[in-house]
Scaffold this motif. Sequence first.
Motif, short mmCIF file in Angstrom:
data_model
loop_
_atom_site.label_atom_id
_atom_site.label_comp_id
_atom_site.label_asym_id
_atom_site.label_seq_id
_atom_site.Cartn_x
_atom_site.Cartn_y
_atom_site.Cartn_z
N THR A 11 1.02 -1.16 0.18
CA THR A 11 0.04 0.00 0.03
C THR A 11 0.97 1.31 -0.07
N ARG A 68 -2.81 6.54 4.90
CA ARG A 68 -2.90 5.68 3.45
C ARG A 68 -3.41 6.67 2.34
N ASP A 85 -6.07 2.58 -2.16
CA ASP A 85 -6.80 1.30 -1.29
C ASP A 85 -5.41 0.53 -0.90
N GLU A 86 -5.72 -0.28 0.21
CA GLU A 86 -4.84 -1.39 0.58
C GLU A 86 -4.53 -2.33 -0.64
N ARG A 139 -2.94 -1.73 -3.25
CA ARG A 139 -2.78 -1.18 -4.61
C ARG A 139 -1.76 0.00 -4.65
#
Length: 542
Positions: free
Chosen positions: A230, A274, A277-278, A280
């Motif tokens: 990520t 972040r 998205d996690e 990606r």
Amino acid sequence: MTTHEVVNQVPPLAGYDAADDPALLDGLAREGAGWATAELRELGRLGGAAPSIEHGRLANEHPPVLRTHDRYGHRIDEVEFHPAWHELMRTAVTHGLHAAPWADDRPGAHVARAAKFYTWRPDAGHGCPISMTYAAVPALRHAPDLAARYEPLLTATAYDFGLRAPLTKRGLLAGMSMTEKQGGSDVRANSTVAHPDPDGTYRLVGHKWFTSAPMCDIFLTLAQAPGGLTCFLVPRVLPDGTRNPLRLMRLKDKLGNRSNASAEIEYEHAVAWRVGDEGRGVRTIIDMVNLTRLDCVIGAAAGMRQGVITAVHHATHRAAFGRYLVDQPLMRNVLADLAVESEAATVLMTRLAGATDRSARGDAGETAFKRLALAVGKYWVCKRWPAHAAEALECLGGNGYVEESGMPRLFRESPLNSIWEGSGNVAALDVLRAVAREPQVMEAFQAEVTAAEGADPRLDAALRRLQADLSDPDDLELRARRVVERLALVLQGSLLVRHGHPAVADAFCASRLGGDHGQAFGTLPSGVDFAAIISRATPKVG
């Protein structure tokens, strides 16, 4: 009679307009940024002035110093820079060489920025944080809330150096941090871990092997979250003014780029937000990577231009064997060959900048073209620079080997752009992936290069050879460099035939496409218009 009289030495190359470059100015107008000509010329005069050149020398003579602790033993993780570095940075930021185009609605804003980045080259090292700040914006937009807060400061034309909470500053610089010891270019081998906290932030634990420009205010970095690799935003200073625990372990002792700090860092539960998205992370940060690849092409093209004008200036004022060097046939061949290579790089650079500008405005065709052409250009132009720099240095003879000439610094800088953001093999394999998986990118590329079909038989023949290469699936990965080289040459040839000076286009097609060329620079065939080519690379001093 005096015991020592200085004669036959070349006057300093200073007091000239670094933007007085026909290929650059033509490209600026052609790609939709003619409105920026006056500002570019102003920056060019500043870049060619003696004080700016001296700032570049001083920034390299006095490289950055890491201070891990203060006198009392407190951890501070600061990097000190010579005042000359700050002057170079201030000029770059106030002229919008960083992220300013993202806040400029005018068509051609990214082209104008590329031209200015190409022109302002008293020192290449300070271009690293400028480039990363430019590239960070589209990646950060994967987190709209973060972009809303940080983008206005990233695009601001205020250079505000110092460790303070980012949102309290007048302007910000951004870096990126991906490479780790065990992975290198294989960023998916990342071992840094991101632990989510209840408040929506994450805590990073791990290390990075290369973090360039560690004095930036914020960084985009990759780490393994519960959902996979990520992208995260990591500030040096937290909103409450306390230091985020990014530990600067040491600065790299590099071949070149010495005015710029490159650090090994460790995250000791560093706070991060972040971005995207996690899982990606690579898809999120690839926007940043692609724009820094564009700047690799720009920087290499600019380095070639600096090398050739320095060589021509020297040859114009230096006599040997009863004639000025520039009047001697073999030296004229070398200088013209260097100039042809330089102009081919510049015309490709401006075309890529135009594609970037139109892609940023939603042009799907230009996005497809840029996808392939940028990887091709990154591979080829950056590969050509070291050989070009070595030949330009040799034009000055022993004087070129002496640090005071500035040519050793240019030579040491030249391998960097081929390594940064994916070395030659990474770029070549990226081209093959794009060709195999995204048919629209090859269609866009072919439409571009065949626009010159019928204008030069040597280009037409090279296009046929390229088609044969691409249609042969055997050992394609083994042949990747050869294929990408041919893609680059036909693209440069097509651009020069359509937009370049006729003498330059003819020399390029005869030598690079027609095969009438040796393995070294200075082997152009007879019949080339050497005078016309060299005149375009002759700086006007004073």
